[in-house]
Design an enzyme around this catalytic site. Structure first.
Site, PDB file in Angstrom:
ATOM      1  N   HIS A 206      18.743  -1.840   4.910  1.00 19.41           N
ATOM      2  CA  HIS A 206      17.885  -1.920   3.723  1.00 19.41           C
ATOM      3  C   HIS A 206      18.644  -1.309   2.536  1.00 19.41           C
ATOM      4  O   HIS A 206      19.269  -0.265   2.674  1.00 19.41           O
ATOM      5  CB  HIS A 206      16.593  -1.138   3.979  1.00 19.41           C
ATOM      6  N   CYS A 244      16.112  -6.786  -0.012  1.00 25.09           N
ATOM      7  CA  CYS A 244      14.877  -6.337  -0.653  1.00 25.09           C
ATOM      8  C   CYS A 244      14.960  -6.597  -2.153  1.00 25.09           C
ATOM      9  O   CYS A 244      15.708  -5.931  -2.872  1.00 25.09           O
ATOM     10  CB  CYS A 244      14.657  -4.861  -0.357  1.00 25.09           C
ATOM     11  N   HIS A 271      12.650  -8.833   2.111  1.00 27.44           N
ATOM     12  CA  HIS A 271      11.524  -8.128   1.491  1.00 27.44           C
ATOM     13  C   HIS A 271      11.329  -8.766   0.132  1.00 27.44           C
ATOM     14  O   HIS A 271      12.244  -8.764  -0.692  1.00 27.44           O
ATOM     15  CB  HIS A 271      11.853  -6.648   1.288  1.00 27.44           C
ATOM     16  N   ASP A 316       6.168  -7.081  -0.142  1.00 29.08           N
ATOM     17  CA  ASP A 316       6.461  -5.646  -0.103  1.00 29.08           C
ATOM     18  C   ASP A 316       5.372  -4.910  -0.839  1.00 29.08           C
ATOM     19  O   ASP A 316       4.288  -5.445  -1.045  1.00 29.08           O
ATOM     20  CB  ASP A 316       7.857  -5.397  -0.666  1.00 29.08           C
ATOM     21  N   HIS A 317       5.657  -3.692  -1.224  1.00 32.14           N
ATOM     22  CA  HIS A 317       4.630  -2.842  -1.844  1.00 32.14           C
ATOM     23  C   HIS A 317       3.716  -3.642  -2.756  1.00 32.14           C
ATOM     24  O   HIS A 317       4.185  -4.415  -3.580  1.00 32.14           O
ATOM     25  CB  HIS A 317       5.277  -1.749  -2.684  1.00 32.14           C
ATOM     26  N   TYR A 330       0.742   0.039   0.306  1.00 29.85           N
ATOM     27  CA  TYR A 330       0.507  -0.738   1.524  1.00 29.85           C
ATOM     28  C   TYR A 330      -0.957  -1.072   1.767  1.00 29.85           C
ATOM     29  O   TYR A 330      -1.455  -0.979   2.883  1.00 29.85           O
ATOM     30  CB  TYR A 330       1.127  -0.023   2.727  1.00 29.85           C
TER      31      TYR A 330
HETATM   32  C1  DNO Z   1       9.009   2.089   1.833  1.00 31.22           C
HETATM   33  C2  DNO Z   1      10.023   1.265   2.461  1.00 31.22           C
HETATM   34  C3  DNO Z   1      11.145   2.062   3.059  1.00 31.22           C
HETATM   35  C4  DNO Z   1      11.906   1.169   3.994  1.00 31.22           C
HETATM   36  C5  DNO Z   1      13.095   1.821   4.614  1.00 31.22           C
HETATM   37  C6  DNO Z   1      13.858   0.858   5.466  1.00 31.22           C
HETATM   38  O1  DNO Z   1       7.940   1.637   1.621  1.00 31.22           O
HETATM   39  O2  DNO Z   1      10.499   0.288   1.627  1.00 31.22           O
HETATM   40  O3  DNO Z   1      10.644   3.158   3.758  1.00 31.22           O
HETATM   41  O4  DNO Z   1      11.064   0.796   5.031  1.00 31.22           O
HETATM   42  O5  DNO Z   1      13.920   2.337   3.642  1.00 31.22           O
HETATM   43  O6  DNO Z   1      14.669   1.539   6.338  1.00 31.22           O
END
Ligand code: DNO
Length: 360
Positions: A206, A244, A271, A316-317, A330
């Site tokens: 990531h 990402c 992501h 993602d978020h 989340y």
């Molecule tokens: C947070 C995430 C990170 C991600 C890690 C991957 O919400 O984007 O914690 O899961 O960095 O290893």
């Protein structure tokens, strides 16, 4: 594109498996054993518990995010071999329940970082926010307190045991330059990737979030050049990247669609999220929609369609909307909206490809 959804586990998430199952096109969960400290071998009973939940819910568990890498591996201490050994054993175990992709990161001390988890936006929703000038003058302890100080949930990458060890950790990283960190990543990959390959698993690093150094710590997964170097460390399909768009997108110089095209066969996991970057470098996690942020999500998804992407993707978020009480970033609502937007972009791109193929 195979859509998956991050889930923190029973009693550790406000979203249920039933809700996830009802989001169109979601086929699996993205999971982890959040209560196992980095470096420890994952216990089989706990892995099997997820297998049971996965079977019960009809959602597969092919994607793990993350098996965290112990700091001793990143620092390059002699104890790293023990932790690498545990990592390999975890890979083997995960393969037995059908895991295909393991996301991990190589960020020193902190996983992701933000200065504000609930920044209010114009429409009254809140979202994760990074104020660049603030973090530049912040005491790391204060950041840890502001993020990890929540009695109800553990934040990924902000496990409470780190709180007490911060000074010690910073001290241990004192001599770790970017070059050294890279060497340590290469060492790790040279050992772990062959095991992953033998077990049909793809490792997916990531990017750093944010994609620049904070508190003087080295960062080595910030841009195209960094990723290229890492993929070249071990030339195997099992040495891949979690591309990402939000993390990389916090630097407007990063052209995500171009990266999709360049790294196409080395992206097991995408992501997909947008981020709005301001002129002063601050950024906020806007809705997934292209017009709401700085990342050309339309172009990014189009690039995935163009390369015939068959890997996993997750929204993602999300923002916190409609008064939802949830983990920062989340919740259910905004991520589900995000998925529908991503499918819209994807389906339109696929249709256009088809029409073009027919010469229409
Ligand atoms: C947070 C995430 C990170 C991600 C890690 C991957 O919400 O984007 O914690 O899961 O960095 O290893």
């Amino acid at each position: 594109m195979r859509m998956v959804f991050r889930w923190y586990g029973e009693g550790n998430d406000t979203v249920t498996l039933k809700q996830i199952k009802q989001i169109p096109g979601v086929e699996g969960i993205v999971w982890a054993l959040h209560d196992v400290p980095a470096g420890e071998e994952w216990p089989m009973e706990k892995i099997l518990e997820y297998k049971r939940l996965s079977e019960q819910s009809g959602l597969h568990l092919e994607v793990v995010e993350s098996v965290n890498v112990h700091d001793d591996i990143k620092i390059g201490l002699p104890t790293r071999d023990l932790y690498i050994d545990n990592y390999k054993k975890t890979i083997v175990k995960l393969a037995t329940v059908g895991v295909k992709t393991i996301c991990y990161n190589f960020m020193p001390v902190f996983d992701w970082a933000r200065t504000d988890l609930y920044k209010e936006m114009e429409d009254g929703s809140t979202a994760l926010f990074m104020e660049k000038a603030k973090i530049e003058h912040m005491d790391p302890n204060e950041l840890v307190r502001s993020i990890a100080n929540n009695p109800d949930l553990t934040m990924p990458g902000w496990e409470p045991e780190r709180l007490g060890r911060l000074t010690e950790l910073f001290e241990a990283y004192k001599d770790v330059t970017e070059e050294k960190l890279r060497d340590n990543l290469r060492y790790f990959l040279e050992q772990v990737v062959p095991v992953a390959e033998e077990n049909g698993i793809k490792m997916a690093i990531h990017p750093d979030d944010p994609p620049y150094s904070i508190f003087g710590l080295p960062r080595i997964v910030k841009n195209r050049e960094d990723i290229r170097r890492i993929l070249d460390f071990v030339n195997s399909p099992s040495n891949g990247v979690t591309l990402c768009s939000g993390s990389l997108g916090a630097n407007p110089n990063n052209d995500i669609a171009a990266m999709v095209r360049e790294f196409k066969d080395r992206i097991p996991f995408a992501h997909l999220r947008n981020v709005k970057v301001y002129d002063n470098g601050d950024f906020i996690e806007s809705s997934h929609r292209t017009q709401d942020g700085s990342v050309d999500m339309t172009g990014v998804v189009q690039a995935y369609s163009e390369i015939g992407f068959t890997g996993y993707a997750r929204p993602d978020h999300g923002r916190h909307i409609w008064d939802e009480q949830c983990r920062p970033g989340y919740g259910l609502y905004d991520r589900a909206l995000g998925i529908m937007y991503l499918w819209g972009l994807w389906d339109a791109a696929e249709r256009a490809k088809q029409t073009k193929g027919q010469g229409a």
